[in-house]
Scaffold this active site. Structure first.
Site, mmCIF file in Angstrom:
data_model
loop_
_atom_site.group_PDB
_atom_site.id
_atom_site.type_symbol
_atom_site.label_atom_id
_atom_site.label_comp_id
_atom_site.label_asym_id
_atom_site.label_seq_id
_atom_site.Cartn_x
_atom_site.Cartn_y
_atom_site.Cartn_z
ATOM 1 N N ASP A 93 -1.543 -1.045 5.931
ATOM 2 C CA ASP A 93 -1.873 -0.581 7.283
ATOM 3 C C ASP A 93 -3.364 -0.592 7.561
ATOM 4 O O ASP A 93 -3.780 -0.236 8.666
ATOM 5 C CB ASP A 93 -1.348 0.848 7.491
ATOM 6 N N ASP B 251 0.873 -1.162 0.000
ATOM 7 C CA ASP B 251 0.000 0.000 0.000
ATOM 8 C C ASP B 251 0.921 1.226 0.000
ATOM 9 O O ASP B 251 2.129 1.105 0.242
ATOM 10 C CB ASP B 251 -0.882 -0.049 1.254
ATOM 11 N N ASP C 156 -0.112 5.153 1.067
ATOM 12 C CA ASP C 156 -0.346 6.060 2.199
ATOM 13 C C ASP C 156 -0.460 5.275 3.505
ATOM 14 O O ASP C 156 -1.300 4.390 3.625
ATOM 15 C CB ASP C 156 -1.641 6.858 1.979
#
Length: 235
Positions: free
Chosen positions: A177, A14, A16
């Site tokens: 995250d 991922d 961000d």
């Protein structure tokens, strides 16, 4: 170490909250948009909680100050145009890679493992941000939220990435995250790795089978530390 790690042939990340902390610039764009529309600004922490589903959804959430509501279509369109104009011009004013991001990517690259980015951010913005951060050359593939008909938590981007990289999706790792990353990985049938330093709450996500990652790490070099012995064995 999870046994599945022994079969890893590619690692997807991922963007961000995983490779970089982009909230300061996302929040600045939100503040500029709200100011232009004559609305009150939101704290950066609130904007952080709204990140992860693409800028279109982020604009809805910022305009309504609600994770689930949608703004009036006319207001959203004005807001989206304003947000994108500001954000395109200020992608990396404050955004920085996390402290061990580049070290972790360099270590993985040294093993000859192809790396990919699978983000819900627009592909053009994601590619440009990675370029500005000096990370673009580490990746064989960058997929954004608008690259395919579906985005995370759909497994489609992960399956597509594996196909492009010429591997079985079961031999890929998805590092992220958020719940979107973990749900997408589980649905695709690949290993899910959660990071503790991003915007998602790994302790909370780990309480639910649907969002519990297979493996939790505190820094990207930990992936290399587990893969390196395997690659040495293969040689």
């Amino acid at each position: 170490m999870n046994a599945a790690i022994e079969h890893v042939q590619a690692v997807a990340f991922d963007l961000d909250g995983t490779l970089c902390d982009s909230v300061p610039d996302l929040a600045a764009a939100a503040e500029a948009m709200l100011e232009q529309l004559g609305m009150k600004p939101l704290p950066a922490k609130v904007v952080e909680s709204y990140v992860g589903d693409g800028i279109g959804k982020l604009v809805h959430r910022v305009l309504t100050n609600d994770r689930d509501r949608e703004a009036d279509s006319e207001l959203w369109e004005k807001g989206f145009v304003s947000y994108m104009k500001y954000y395109r011009d200020h992608l990396s004013v404050f955004t920085r890679p996390y402290p061990e991001t580049e070290a972790g990517l360099a270590l993985l690259k040294s093993l000859g493992i192809p790396l990919a980015v699978i983000t819900n951010k627009n592909e053009i913005l994601a590619a440009e941000l990675l370029k500005q951060l000096g990370l673009a050359d580490y990746f064989s593939l960058i997929l954004g939220g608008d690259s395919l008909p579906e985005k995370k938590p759909s497994p489609l981007p992960l399956r597509h990435a594996a196909e492009v990289l010429g591997i079985d999706v079961a031999n890929m790792v998805m590092v992220g995250d958020s719940r979107n990353d973990i749900i997408a990985a589980k649905a695709a049938g690949c290993l899910s790795v959660g990071v503790t330093f991003g915007y998602g709450d790994m302790t909370l996500l780990s309480q639910d089978d649907a969002t519990r990652p297979d493996w939790i790490i505190g820094s990207l070099p930990e992936i290399y530390e587990n893969l390196q012995p395997q690659k040495n064995k293969e040689e």
